[in-house]
Every structure is written in C-alpha cells, then in structure tokens.
Enzyme design. Structure first.
Site, PDB file in Angstrom:
ATOM      1  N   ALA A 134      39.317  37.735  46.706  1.00 11.09           N
ATOM      2  CA  ALA A 134      38.106  37.470  47.484  1.00 11.09           C
ATOM      3  C   ALA A 134      38.459  37.147  48.932  1.00 11.09           C
ATOM      4  CB  ALA A 134      37.318  36.326  46.861  1.00 11.09           C
ATOM      5  N   GLY A 179      40.641  37.830  42.583  1.00 10.10           N
ATOM      6  CA  GLY A 179      39.673  38.894  42.370  1.00 10.10           C
ATOM      7  C   GLY A 179      40.289  40.272  42.308  1.00 10.10           C
ATOM      8  N   GLU A 182      41.189  40.619  38.798  1.00 11.90           N
ATOM      9  CA  GLU A 182      39.938  40.755  38.047  1.00 11.90           C
ATOM     10  C   GLU A 182      39.402  42.184  38.148  1.00 11.90           C
ATOM     11  OE1 GLU A 182      37.699  36.531  37.899  1.00 11.90           O
ATOM     12  OE2 GLU A 182      38.041  37.276  39.930  1.00 11.90           O
ATOM     13  N   GLU A 202      43.391  31.236  41.351  1.00 11.25           N
ATOM     14  CA  GLU A 202      42.311  30.422  41.906  1.00 11.25           C
ATOM     15  C   GLU A 202      42.564  28.928  41.754  1.00 11.25           C
ATOM     16  OE1 GLU A 202      40.376  34.420  41.047  1.00 11.25           O
ATOM     17  OE2 GLU A 202      41.929  33.146  40.168  1.00 11.25           O
TER      18      GLU A 202
END
Length: 323
Positions: A134, A179, A182, A202
């Site tokens: 992110a 992310g 992910e 994270e």
C-alpha cells in the site's frame, strides 16, 4: 437437471453465467452467487469488448488520469490467449496508490468480460520489485473516512482478481510485501525468483493485513505457519516460499531479472491448450465457499455434468472413445 444442462450447453457456454442459472432453477429467481471472500455477484455474463472499444477506453482513461501505472499486453501467435497485466509505477515501486488501484480495476473489468482471454499473468516492469504494498505516503494524508475507503478499495481489488474467470499467475521477480503479497495471494498460482522477498509485514508498522492476506495466507500454508509469519512480520525468499507452499514454482534469478516471469509464462503455456470451459468451471467451483449452502461434492457434480454438455467436453469424450 440433466435436461437443463443440455438446454444450456452451447459453443458460447460460460461457467459463471450458467451455474447461476442452475442455482436459480433450484433455489428461486433471486439467488445471488456468493463468491470468494463474500463478494456478491449476480449471475449473468457480459459480451467481450472489441479491440476498438478497449483502445478507446484506454485512451480516455490515460487522458483523464495521467501517466499509465498499470497496462495490458496481449500476446500473439502461439501465445494468443495469454494476457499480461504490467505494473509500471517506477518511482513508487508499484505501491498501491489511488491511481494505480483505479487503473488496475478498470483493466480487470475489461478482462473479466473478454472470452478471448485464457490465462492472465501479473508481472512488474520495475526492476527488483513485484509490488511494495500500500502507498503509505498517500494514506498518511487521509482522514479516517478516507483511510477506510482506501482499505476497502484495496480489498475490492484483491477480490476482483480472485473473481477473474480464467487462471491467474503472479510472477514475483522482486519484493512482494504487505499488499503486494496480498495481490499475489489473490492469484491462482505464483512463481518466484529465489532472490524475491515476500511477507505480510504490516505488524512491523503497527498495522494488520487488510486486503485479504490474513484469510488467504492460512489457506495456502496452514494456520500455524501463517500466524507465525504475520505475528513476526518475517520476510521469506523464493526457496523458503516454495517449501512452505506459498508459491508453485521457484527459480534462480537470471541476468535480466525476469526469471519468475519466464517461469510464469512457461506455466501459462502449459495451461493454454487445455479446454477453457473445464478450466473455468474448476476455477469457479474449486473454492466451495463460492456457492452458498452447497457442499463441495455437489458443486463438483454440477460442474462435471455441465462440462460434459459443452462443446469442449463433447469433443474430449469423442476423442477418448476413438482412442
């Protein structure tokens, strides 16, 4: 039910569309399909976009949004049917920012309705990076409401990838963190270079995986190991990822830095000649949570029966009897 299968079968059969029809026949007209991660999608299909409409859409998008951060490449010749999603946000290491996510979601919407696409490969054009996760610089400027919408957008992107009707492959030639991992987990298959680094990091920043990683990682490698990786925020290389089942194939990095991509392309070429209907049916039914209230064996029965009624299945059955 057999009569229904025969009535639906045809050269333009679509697993997601016609399984929805079957569900409505059994459970009423208002049935929705509940796909992976709880996303709701009304049964139905779309028409493939023509090359001209795709190009026009892309021009409008580029003019409206500025620099291209995500693009498509459609392979030709013997590789016709393989499409590459190219992540090219060089300065930000493919960080998942607003423009990046918006452009990728637009492209994925195009792919989901294109029957000519057989396999999708996600790759990076940024050396040493798959996706850095992110865009925390953008997120730092958001208020709480904007931040919630940002995370929701990331989660929706990953769900959109998981819902693509054709097999998807993530080629990780560099770091895939937060992310970024992910995104790879939302794909069906993953290849990695030994030198790649992967992790849901994270927790090292006081955050939690918010785009499906905490759910998909345990399915890939088991709950105990997934908890260890998330609790510690540890990064793993390609070899370790292969051993724990996080990736399907791992290879030594080459001089051009695209060994994982080349392995993903090789894998896509193995998939390409297989019957698209059978692949799409397995893709749609392999996760039994996609079908509300139905057992895995019941879903398998429906999809197998339906595949025999389709043109690809009929041809395969005829060839088997002739052999």
């Amino acid at each position: 039910m057999s009569a229904l299968f025969r009535r639906l079968a045809g050269p333009r059969c679509s697993p997601r569309r016609w399984l929805g029809v079957i569900m409505r026949e059994k459970h009423g007209r208002n049935t929705c399909l509940v796909h992976r991660d709880g996303a709701r999608l009304l049964a139905g299909g779309g028409c493939p976009l023509t090359a001209n409409s795709r190009a026009h859409s892309r021009r409008q998008h580029t003019e409206a949004e500025g620099p291209v951060e995500v693009d498509l490449k459609r392979l030709e010749g013997e590789d016709d049917g393989i499409v590459e999603v190219l992540m090219c946000r060089l300065k930000a290491r493919n960080a998942l920012g607003h423009v990046f996510v918006s452009q990728m979601r637009e492209l994925l919407s195009t792919l989901s309705n294109d029957s000519a696409v057989r396999v999708v490969v996600f790759r990076s054009l940024v050396p040493g990076v798959f996706c850095a996760g992110a865009d925390l610089k953008e997120r730092a400027l958001m208020n709480d409401t904007e931040s919630d919408l940002f995370v929701h957008g990331l989660r929706s992107l990953m769900t959109q990838i998981a819902l693509l009707p054709m097999p998807t492959i993530a080629a990780m030639d560099g770091v895939a963190l937060g992310g970024g991992l992910e995104l790879a987990l939302a794909c069906d298959l993953r290849t990695a270079a030994y030198s790649a680094q992967m992790g849901l990091i994270e927790t090292t920043r006081g955050l939690l995986p918010g785009a499906g990683g905490s759910q998909r990682l345990p399915r890939m490698i088991g709950m105990t190991l997934a908890k260890e990786l998330i609790f510690t925020g540890r990064r793993v290389g390609g070899q370790a990822a292969l051993e724990m089942g996080l990736v399907n194939r791992a290879v030594e990095q080459n001089q051009t830095g695209d060994a994982a991509y080349r392995e993903a392309l090789s894998l896509a070429r193995e998939i390409l000649p297989q019957a698209s209907v059978a692949l799409n049916f397995f893709h749609s039914s392999s996760d039994v949570r996609s079908w509300q209230g139905q057992s895995g064996s019941q879903v398998e029965k429906w999809t197998t029966n339906w595949s025999y009624c389709c043109a690809d299945g009929k041809r395969g059955n005829e060839q088997r009897h002739r052999g």
